[in-house]
Write a protein that holds these residues in place. Structure first.
Motif, PDB file in Angstrom:
ATOM      1  N   ARG A  22       0.863  -1.187   0.000  1.00  0.00           N
ATOM      2  CA  ARG A  22       0.000   0.000   0.000  1.00  0.00           C
ATOM      3  C   ARG A  22       0.900   1.238   0.000  1.00  0.00           C
ATOM      4  NH1 ARG A  22      -5.303   0.369   1.475  1.00  0.00           N
ATOM      5  NH2 ARG A  22      -5.134  -1.675   2.435  1.00  0.00           N
ATOM      6  N   THR A  23       0.729   2.094  -1.002  1.00  0.00           N
ATOM      7  CA  THR A  23       1.499   3.335  -1.112  1.00  0.00           C
ATOM      8  C   THR A  23       0.532   4.515  -1.086  1.00  0.00           C
ATOM      9  OG1 THR A  23       1.398   3.447  -3.530  1.00  0.00           O
ATOM     10  CG2 THR A  23       3.201   2.158  -2.576  1.00  0.00           C
ATOM     11  N   PRO A  24       1.035   5.726  -0.909  1.00  0.00           N
ATOM     12  CA  PRO A  24       0.140   6.892  -0.927  1.00  0.00           C
ATOM     13  C   PRO A  24      -0.637   7.032  -2.248  1.00  0.00           C
ATOM     14  CG  PRO A  24       2.251   7.498  -0.006  1.00  0.00           C
ATOM     15  CD  PRO A  24       2.390   6.103  -0.517  1.00  0.00           C
ATOM     16  N   SER A  25      -0.061   6.521  -3.329  1.00  0.00           N
ATOM     17  CA  SER A  25      -0.741   6.633  -4.629  1.00  0.00           C
ATOM     18  C   SER A  25      -1.576   5.395  -4.956  1.00  0.00           C
ATOM     19  CB  SER A  25       0.289   6.880  -5.731  1.00  0.00           C
ATOM     20  OG  SER A  25       1.207   5.807  -5.794  1.00  0.00           O
ATOM     21  N   GLY A  26      -1.753   4.506  -4.007  1.00  0.00           N
ATOM     22  CA  GLY A  26      -2.565   3.311  -4.235  1.00  0.00           C
ATOM     23  C   GLY A  26      -1.774   2.039  -4.010  1.00  0.00           C
ATOM     24  N   ASP A  76       0.473  -1.203  -4.918  1.00  0.00           N
ATOM     25  CA  ASP A  76       1.554  -1.549  -5.843  1.00  0.00           C
ATOM     26  C   ASP A  76       1.802  -3.049  -5.698  1.00  0.00           C
ATOM     27  OD1 ASP A  76       3.631  -1.448  -7.657  1.00  0.00           O
ATOM     28  OD2 ASP A  76       4.915  -0.142  -6.449  1.00  0.00           O
TER      29      ASP A  76
END
Length: 186
Positions: free
Chosen positions: A168-172, A174
């Motif tokens: 889970r990354t800030p942009s969704g 991965d």
């Protein structure tokens, strides 16, 4: 200048903040560290106690003997440096006392990612990354050494070669595909 008009404290400034490389452990977790990281911290502690601190104490003693301490740069800088060294010594002593040393070369499941493993993975953008999972106190992200509590490490831990894990990354979300896992030899 009279000392009454100079803001100077002979006490340790405990609330000066964190040294910069010191990371708080999540509550309830152990301070896992590789045997190499433990040796490096121990070496730093020994150097501070046996070499650096005595040298600074000698400089401060010499500077104090020179008279007026309020305008004595050697004295003021030396006292500040001494506080920094003492703070680092206390930190290292505490961290080494609570350390749980892990020897990655003795890992029985060398086909899975655990502390001490070097993992090569590819992200969904197609970029290949090589990281080594290490303890909190030995992490150096720019050198590819990431803490076991970091999001990437948590995603990779227990993964096997060929596995695809989610991060889970800030942009969704991965997807990371684990290409290779290596452990150091003795």
């Amino acid at each position: 200048m009279n000392k009454a008009f100079v803001k100077e404290s002979d006490q340790d400034d405990e609330d000066d903040g964190i040294e910069g490389t010191e990371v708080a452990l999540p509550s309830g977790t152990k301070n896992y560290i590789t045997k190499y990281g433990y040796a490096a911290l121990r070496e730093e502690l020994v150097h501070l106690v046996n070499t650096e601190r005595p040298d600074v104490v000698q400089i401060v003693s010499w500077a104090a003997a020179n008279g007026d301490r309020s305008e004595n740069g050697d004295y003021l800088y030396g006292k500040k440096r001494l506080r920094e060294i003492d703070r680092r010594i206390r930190f290292l002593t505490k961290r080494l006392e609570i350390a749980e040393v892990v020897d990655p070369s003795t890992q029985p499941n060398k086909d899975q990612v655990f502390l001490g493993a070097t993992a090569v993975y590819i992200d969904k953008a197609g970029e290949e990354h090589t990281v080594t999972i290490v303890g909190v106190d030995e992490a150096e992200p720019l050198q590819g050494k990431i803490s076991w509590i970091s999001p990437v490490a948590r995603a990779l831990i227990k993964g096997r070669e060929g596995d695809t894990v989610s991060l889970r990354t800030p942009s969704g979300m991965d997807e990371l595909e684990i290409l290779e896992i290596n452990y150091p030899d003795e």
